[in-house]
Enzyme design. Structure first.
Site, PDB file in Angstrom:
ATOM      1  CG  HIS A   1      -0.176   0.043   2.534  1.00  0.00           C
ATOM      2  ND1 HIS A   1       0.356   1.201   3.059  1.00  0.00           N
ATOM      3  CD2 HIS A   1       0.125  -0.931   3.420  1.00  0.00           C
ATOM      4  CE1 HIS A   1       0.956   0.951   4.198  1.00  0.00           C
ATOM      5  NE2 HIS A   1       0.836  -0.347   4.447  1.00  0.00           N
TER       6      HIS A   1
ATOM      7  CD  GLU B   1       1.886  -5.948   7.995  1.00  0.00           C
ATOM      8  OE1 GLU B   1       2.007  -7.176   7.832  1.00  0.00           O
ATOM      9  OE2 GLU B   1       2.718  -5.124   7.581  1.00  0.00           O
TER      10      GLU B   1
END
Length: 286
Positions: A27, A129
């Protein structure tokens, strides 16, 4: 910003059977990344809950979107798999989805676009994550994400609200590793041959190592401008071709050809891994 200067694989490489080209995307910069450069302590604050992209992060998306379109990569990708977090969804939709805006800086308007995504985008929990403790790694409700990102398919996510994040304890690196292995197996079993994965620093680093150390086949990095085991930069794309020898049914001659194609790169990567600090000893902020 990274250029898509992929290394051309030897022609004989394409004679092999089942293979996939995977594009791993971290990201763009999030607000929590800005704060973590100073200290990690504030990341436990609700202020950074499900952190969104920073102004610089949006600019990174604009720049990468242009590269992906001009390089022709967008036309090749068959599906985008994305972690169900604001920063990854914003990155995925900003780079791969929606319509081009007259002013590229208004990328936030792509979120609510009802234009059918090309390529399709699928949210999946396994590529989240490392979870726990930090508010930036706690996701919101799926109904909120559906409203913000109507072009993304959330049907594979079973729980409406967060159930995986622990406020008191960080997920172990062993658990992240197990998720990465399970995710890559799931990815391999999908029908698409060209796949983009928009995820996070720790998870992608572990996935990259698992791909390079693949015991069931070979992985060929498509760009030699980075160390395969180094940290992913925000909005960085790393592309690999991977295939399994167990699915190829090749004879001795073909095996020799395969090693000529991939052996040198594979050996160099494996040697570089030996010199790296084990991923479980490194805390990479998401």
């Amino acid at each position: 910003m990274q250029k898509m200067d992929a290394i051309a694989a030897p022609p004989s490489f394409y004679q092999f059977g089942r293979r996939k080209r995977i594009h791993l995307v971290r990201h763009a910069q999030g607000m929590h990344n800005v704060e973590s450069d100073k200290s990690r302590d504030p990341l436990t604050s609700f202020q950074f809950f499900d952190a969104r992209l920073s102004p610089l992060g949006w600019q990174q998306v604009v720049d990468q979107r242009k590269i992906v379109r001009e390089s022709g990569l967008l036309d090749k990708i068959e599906v985008v798999i994305v972690s169900p977090m604001s920063r990854t969804l914003e990155t995925a939709v900003g780079i791969f989805g929606g319509e081009d805006q007259p002013d590229g800086l208004h990328v936030a308007s792509w979120e609510e676009s009802n234009v059918e995504s090309r390529p399709p985008m699928v949210a999946y929990e396994l590529c989240r994550e490392r979870m726990g403790k930090y508010e930036c790694d706690k996701r919101g409700s799926i109904s909120q994400y559906r409203s913000r990102f109507p072009a993304v398919d959330f049907s594979l996510i079973e729980d409406e609200d967060e159930v995986l994040w622990d406020p008191n304890e960080r997920e172990t690196h062993e658990s992240v590793n197990a998720r990465a292995i399970k995710f890559l197996k799931w990815l391999w079993e999908r029908k698409e041959k060209e796949i983009a994965v928009v995820s996070h620093g720790v998870f992608l680093q572990q996935a990259m190592i698992e791909l390079i150390q693949n015991k069931n086949g070979y992985t060929l990095p498509l760009n030699n401008s980075y160390d395969p085991c180094s940290r992913f930069k925000n909005c960085e794309i790393r592309s690999v071709i991977t295939f399994h020898e167990s699915t190829m049914g090749l004879g001795p001659d073909s095996m020799i050809c395969k090693q000529q194609c991939c052996g040198r790169i594979e050996n160099e990567v494996r040697e570089s891994i030996k010199d790296k600090v084990p991923v479980e000893e490194v805390e990479v902020v998401t």
